[in-house]
Design an enzyme around this catalytic site. Structure first.
Site, PDB file in Angstrom:
ATOM      1  CG  ASP A  38      -2.182   0.797   1.020  1.00  0.00           C
ATOM      2  OD1 ASP A  38      -3.267   0.191   0.992  1.00  0.00           O
ATOM      3  OD2 ASP A  38      -2.093   2.031   0.862  1.00  0.00           O
ATOM      4  CG  ASP A  61       4.178   6.357  -6.020  1.00  0.00           C
ATOM      5  OD1 ASP A  61       3.094   5.939  -6.480  1.00  0.00           O
ATOM      6  OD2 ASP A  61       4.779   7.347  -6.490  1.00  0.00           O
ATOM      7  CE1 TYR A 153     -13.293   4.581  -9.553  1.00  0.00           C
ATOM      8  CE2 TYR A 153     -15.407   4.170 -10.624  1.00  0.00           C
ATOM      9  CZ  TYR A 153     -14.406   3.767  -9.771  1.00  0.00           C
ATOM     10  OH  TYR A 153     -14.496   2.548  -9.140  1.00  0.00           O
TER      11      TYR A 153
END
Length: 235
Positions: A38, A61, A153
């Site tokens: 994460d 990242d 999105y």
């Protein structure tokens, strides 16, 4: 017949979030060794008992190729192989074209598409060395048709679908399968807060999505690749 993942090593990106954690718990309970990856720092609270042996990689990242390679190097050093990668990492932003910030488009493609591309590319050497390896991406039912405020999105998640299909074709002869799960609205605390008054009982629960992911990771899904599987609940 259950989704037996005994002896499998499964990496879950976005592993600290609601869907990522549900997925990690489900595959761990199916017998897999789990890696949680994460961008956030590792959780301060104790992980559930099923995940006490999980490899936890926080602050990664995954849009960075170097960071993704480093994460995979840590997995290789600890386990020597990787059976499956579940690309859960992502986010949602609502923005219209007329009033919204163009940076929202860059952000959506970075966190929803680029993380999946970069993590998959970094994982491929490990996955290619494992017979019957799997990649499962998280798309979205909302990508099937645009709507006001949903452009960034929907476009980024539509790109995840095309990535899934392209990777599936690229590795069709190798035995590596690549599929995507397309949830509707996921029943999470954030979504309940963002959509007050909605009937959340109709939404799909993270645990239900995780069961479909576990199936796709298992030998029971050997014949499935390039599939985009709706998991809509009753939406």
């Amino acid at each position: 017949m259950n989704n037996d993942l005994s002896g499998k090593v499964i990496a879950v990106t976005g592993g600290f979030g609601n869907l990522g954690m549900a997925t990690a718990l489900t595959v761990a309970n199916c017998g897999a060794q789990v890696i949680l990856i994460d961008s956030a720092a590792a959780p301060a609270s104790k992980l559930p008992e099923a995940l006490v042996d999980a490899l936890v990689l926080g602050g990664v990242d995954l849009a960075s190729e170097e960071a993704a390679k480093q994460a995979m190097a840590e997995i290789a050093a600890k386990f020597g192989s990787l059976s499956g990668l579940v690309n859960v990492a992502g986010d949602f932003r609502w923005a219209t074209v007329q009033e919204g910030d163009l940076d929202t488009w860059d952000y959506m493609f970075r966190v929803n598409l680029k993380t999946a591309v970069t993590a998959s590319k970094a994982a491929l050497p490990l996955l290619a060395a494992h017979e019957g390896a799997r990649i499962v991406n998280i798309g979205a039912g909302a990508a099937n048709k645009g709507a006001p405020g949903m452009g960034p999105y929907a476009a980024s998640k539509s790109a995840v679908a095309r990535l899934t299909e392209a990777l599936a074709e690229e590795f069709k002869e190798s035995g590596l399968t690549v599929n995507a799960v397309l949830p509707s609205i996921i029943d999470t605390p954030r979504n309940r807060a963002d959509i007050p008054g909605a009937d959340a009982s109709r939404w799909v629960k993270p645990e239900a999505i995780a069961e479909v992911i576990a199936f796709l990771l298992s030998r029971r899904a050997d014949a499935i690749t390039g599939a985009l599987i709706p998991v809509f609940g009753r939406v």
